[in-house]
Design a protein around this motif. Structure first.
Motif, PDB file in Angstrom:
ATOM      1  N   ALA A   1     -32.100  -8.002  49.679  1.00 39.97           N
ATOM      2  CA  ALA A   1     -32.572  -8.427  48.366  1.00 39.97           C
ATOM      3  C   ALA A   1     -31.537  -9.371  47.779  1.00 39.97           C
ATOM      4  N   GLY A   2     -31.997 -10.274  46.910  1.00 34.44           N
ATOM      5  CA  GLY A   2     -31.080 -11.226  46.304  1.00 34.44           C
ATOM      6  C   GLY A   2     -31.462 -11.545  44.878  1.00 34.44           C
ATOM      7  N   VAL A   3     -30.507 -12.119  44.170  1.00 34.83           N
ATOM      8  CA  VAL A   3     -30.757 -12.574  42.803  1.00 34.83           C
ATOM      9  C   VAL A   3     -30.346 -14.036  42.685  1.00 34.83           C
ATOM     10  N   ASP A   4     -30.850 -14.685  41.644  1.00 30.58           N
ATOM     11  CA  ASP A   4     -30.407 -16.044  41.335  1.00 30.58           C
ATOM     12  C   ASP A   4     -28.994 -15.972  40.752  1.00 30.58           C
ATOM     13  N   ASP A   5     -28.346 -17.127  40.634  1.00 32.82           N
ATOM     14  CA  ASP A   5     -26.919 -17.195  40.322  1.00 32.82           C
ATOM     15  C   ASP A   5     -26.559 -16.432  39.041  1.00 32.82           C
ATOM     16  N   PRO A   6     -25.820 -15.324  39.178  1.00 33.60           N
ATOM     17  CA  PRO A   6     -25.477 -14.538  37.992  1.00 33.60           C
ATOM     18  C   PRO A   6     -24.359 -15.147  37.148  1.00 33.60           C
ATOM     19  N   HIS A   7     -23.643 -16.137  37.692  1.00 33.92           N
ATOM     20  CA  HIS A   7     -22.542 -16.710  36.911  1.00 33.92           C
ATOM     21  C   HIS A   7     -23.057 -17.395  35.655  1.00 33.92           C
ATOM     22  N   HIS A   8     -24.278 -17.909  35.715  1.00 33.02           N
ATOM     23  CA  HIS A   8     -24.883 -18.536  34.542  1.00 33.02           C
ATOM     24  C   HIS A   8     -26.118 -17.765  34.077  1.00 33.02           C
ATOM     25  N   ASP A   9     -26.096 -16.456  34.349  1.00 36.54           N
ATOM     26  CA  ASP A   9     -27.125 -15.543  33.837  1.00 36.54           C
ATOM     27  C   ASP A   9     -28.536 -15.925  34.258  1.00 36.54           C
ATOM     28  N   LEU A  10     -28.665 -16.425  35.482  1.00 35.49           N
ATOM     29  CA  LEU A  10     -29.989 -16.742  36.014  1.00 35.49           C
ATOM     30  C   LEU A  10     -30.610 -15.541  36.727  1.00 35.49           C
ATOM     31  N   ASP A  11     -29.872 -14.457  36.841  1.00 36.95           N
ATOM     32  CA  ASP A  11     -30.328 -13.278  37.576  1.00 36.95           C
ATOM     33  C   ASP A  11     -31.217 -12.390  36.709  1.00 36.95           C
ATOM     34  N   ASP A  12     -32.110 -11.669  37.397  1.00 35.37           N
ATOM     35  CA  ASP A  12     -32.930 -10.630  36.755  1.00 35.37           C
ATOM     36  C   ASP A  12     -33.065  -9.493  37.763  1.00 35.37           C
ATOM     37  N   TYR A  13     -32.139  -8.561  37.705  1.00 37.24           N
ATOM     38  CA  TYR A  13     -32.110  -7.503  38.715  1.00 37.24           C
ATOM     39  C   TYR A  13     -33.343  -6.604  38.641  1.00 37.24           C
ATOM     40  N   SER A  14     -34.002  -6.553  37.500  1.00 33.55           N
ATOM     41  CA  SER A  14     -35.186  -5.695  37.378  1.00 33.55           C
ATOM     42  C   SER A  14     -36.283  -6.081  38.362  1.00 33.55           C
ATOM     43  N   LEU A  15     -36.258  -7.318  38.836  1.00 31.28           N
ATOM     44  CA  LEU A  15     -37.285  -7.794  39.769  1.00 31.28           C
ATOM     45  C   LEU A  15     -37.106  -7.214  41.176  1.00 31.28           C
ATOM     46  N   ILE A  16     -35.921  -6.687  41.480  1.00 28.60           N
ATOM     47  CA  ILE A  16     -35.658  -6.177  42.838  1.00 28.60           C
ATOM     48  C   ILE A  16     -35.073  -4.774  42.831  1.00 28.60           C
TER      49      ILE A  16
ATOM     50  N   LEU B   1     -26.033 -12.672  46.550  1.00 28.04           N
ATOM     51  CA  LEU B   1     -25.843 -13.274  45.235  1.00 28.04           C
ATOM     52  C   LEU B   1     -24.794 -14.362  45.364  1.00 28.04           C
ATOM     53  N   HIS B   2     -24.990 -15.473  44.643  1.00 28.35           N
ATOM     54  CA  HIS B   2     -24.042 -16.571  44.807  1.00 28.35           C
ATOM     55  C   HIS B   2     -22.661 -16.200  44.280  1.00 28.35           C
ATOM     56  N   ALA B   3     -22.593 -15.732  43.053  1.00 36.77           N
ATOM     57  CA  ALA B   3     -21.307 -15.397  42.442  1.00 36.77           C
ATOM     58  C   ALA B   3     -21.121 -13.883  42.420  1.00 36.77           C
ATOM     59  N   PRO B   4     -19.954 -13.385  42.847  1.00 30.16           N
ATOM     60  CA  PRO B   4     -19.738 -11.935  42.901  1.00 30.16           C
ATOM     61  C   PRO B   4     -19.412 -11.350  41.528  1.00 30.16           C
ATOM     62  N   GLU B   5     -20.407 -11.371  40.654  1.00 33.64           N
ATOM     63  CA  GLU B   5     -20.208 -10.827  39.318  1.00 33.64           C
ATOM     64  C   GLU B   5     -20.326  -9.302  39.364  1.00 33.64           C
ATOM     65  N   PRO B   6     -19.308  -8.593  38.878  1.00 39.37           N
ATOM     66  CA  PRO B   6     -19.300  -7.128  38.992  1.00 39.37           C
ATOM     67  C   PRO B   6     -20.511  -6.437  38.385  1.00 39.37           C
ATOM     68  N   ARG B   7     -21.071  -6.984  37.308  1.00 42.04           N
ATOM     69  CA  ARG B   7     -22.217  -6.308  36.681  1.00 42.04           C
ATOM     70  C   ARG B   7     -23.419  -6.264  37.628  1.00 42.04           C
ATOM     71  N   VAL B   8     -23.567  -7.271  38.500  1.00 39.05           N
ATOM     72  CA  VAL B   8     -24.676  -7.274  39.449  1.00 39.05           C
ATOM     73  C   VAL B   8     -24.297  -6.494  40.706  1.00 39.05           C
ATOM     74  N   LEU B   9     -23.073  -6.629  41.158  1.00 40.23           N
ATOM     75  CA  LEU B   9     -22.606  -5.835  42.299  1.00 40.23           C
ATOM     76  C   LEU B   9     -22.755  -4.349  42.016  1.00 40.23           C
ATOM     77  N   THR B  10     -22.512  -3.952  40.785  1.00 36.70           N
ATOM     78  CA  THR B  10     -22.652  -2.542  40.401  1.00 36.70           C
ATOM     79  C   THR B  10     -24.076  -2.063  40.607  1.00 36.70           C
ATOM     80  N   GLU B  11     -25.057  -2.907  40.279  1.00 39.88           N
ATOM     81  CA  GLU B  11     -26.464  -2.539  40.465  1.00 39.88           C
ATOM     82  C   GLU B  11     -26.792  -2.379  41.945  1.00 39.88           C
ATOM     83  N   PHE B  12     -26.350  -3.339  42.769  1.00 36.94           N
ATOM     84  CA  PHE B  12     -26.605  -3.246  44.205  1.00 36.94           C
ATOM     85  C   PHE B  12     -25.944  -1.996  44.791  1.00 36.94           C
ATOM     86  N   GLU B  13     -24.712  -1.737  44.387  1.00 33.78           N
ATOM     87  CA  GLU B  13     -23.995  -0.566  44.915  1.00 33.78           C
ATOM     88  C   GLU B  13     -24.681   0.719  44.488  1.00 33.78           C
ATOM     89  N   ARG B  14     -25.143   0.782  43.260  1.00 32.84           N
ATOM     90  CA  ARG B  14     -25.816   1.974  42.755  1.00 32.84           C
ATOM     91  C   ARG B  14     -27.114   2.234  43.513  1.00 32.84           C
TER      92      ARG B  14
END
Length: 310
Positions: free
Chosen positions: A189-204, A219-232
């Protein structure tokens, strides 16, 4: 001012002038070296035991080639040749985590570089430098870790995406993918670039398919807030780029800044993020406005995914 004072002033100025001249010369030498480093590509080779015993059915490994941040400019023939030669590694899967472009005319060269790899199973997500043209950065904002506003000048990413898909690669942006390569069942699963808040994790959101052998988060940028969702949700391995490994590093490839929320110690390479492994690529290019690398050569990574010990 008498002659004695003039001589004294001149003598006191000479050491300062010499120091400034030496500093300018050293800076010029550093810039020349940093620019030359752009063409000294490296292949990083990492073994990661993630698969259950018996998954590979007698094979020794599953080869995942991670490519990121090409930042292609027309005419970069060394980069095109080096990237296309990676096909000789015979990867089972190619993952591209974005920022392929640094010029509106660069799509043909991106396709030439990736050419033979597009014949292999692959998937991708994009970064903002696929969508919008780069711009001259403010060095103070960069060093202070402040987010920069994109140029919003469109790049031909739609044509590049269409070419990737036509050749068989899958777009993982805000999608959950399930497919099999050889004996390995993959959930990604993937998200759009989270560095500029293009991601929407609810979709995946949600755990990867329970019957998968290998679960991958893109994910393009390793932003911890999104990595946390994937890890969870239980993904085994995340793949990202964006940081360029720090790009302008201290000796030992120690990052000064990461240009995102990840800490400097994890700006490149394989690390733990909770129960999940995360790999951050150094990337293969730079912005056309900062054509330098210091103690951080451009690279791609071959991840040899093996079975865990029983």
């Amino acid at each position: 001012m008498n002659e004695t004072a003039k001589v004294t002033l001149k003598k006191s100025f000479l050491p300062l002038a010499g120091a400034l001249g030496a500093a300018a010369l050293a800076g010029a030498g550093l810039a020349v070296w940093g620019n030359a480093e752009l063409r000294r590509f490296e292949l990083k080779d990492i073994t990661v035991p993630l698969l259950a015993p018996g998954t590979l059915r007698g094979k020794s490994e599953f080869r995942l080639l991670h490519i990121s941040d090409l930042h292609m400019i027309p005419g970069q023939s060394d980069k095109i040749a080096w990237v296309s030669a990676l096909d000789a590694l015979r990867p089972d899967l190619v993952v591209n985590t974005g920022d392929n472009l640094s010029d509106e005319r660069a799509v043909p060269d991106v396709l030439r570089a990736l050419g033979p790899l597009l014949n292999r199973p692959g998937m991708f997500v994009f970064g903002t430098n696929d969508y919008w043209a780069p711009q001259l950065p403010n060095p103070f904002k960069y060093l202070l870790g402040m987010r920069r506003i994109p140029s919003y000048i469109d790049l031909p990413w739609r044509d590049m995406r269409a070419a990737f898909i036509e050749r068989g690669w899958q777009d993982a942006t805000h999608r959950r993918l399930e497919f099999q390569v050889g004996s390995v069942r993959i959930a990604a699963a993937g998200v759009d670039d989270p560095h500029h808040d293009l991601d929407d994790y609810s979709l995946i959101e949600g755990a990867p398919h329970p019957d998968s052998d290998l679960s991958l988060a893109l994910l393009h940028a390793p932003e911890p807030r999104v990595l946390t969702e994937f890890e969870r949700d239980g993904y085994q391995l995340s793949l990202s780029g964006h940081t360029h490994g720090g790009q302008l590093c201290l000796p030992g490839s120690r990052a000064i800044v990461t240009n995102c929320g990840i800490d400097r110690a994890r700006a490149q390479g394989l690390h733990d993020f909770g129960r999940m492994k995360m790999h951050v690529s150094n990337g293969l290019g730079t912005s056309r406005f900062v054509p330098l690398r210091l103690f951080c050569r451009p690279s791609a990574t071959l991840l040899r995914i093996t079975e865990k010990e029983s």
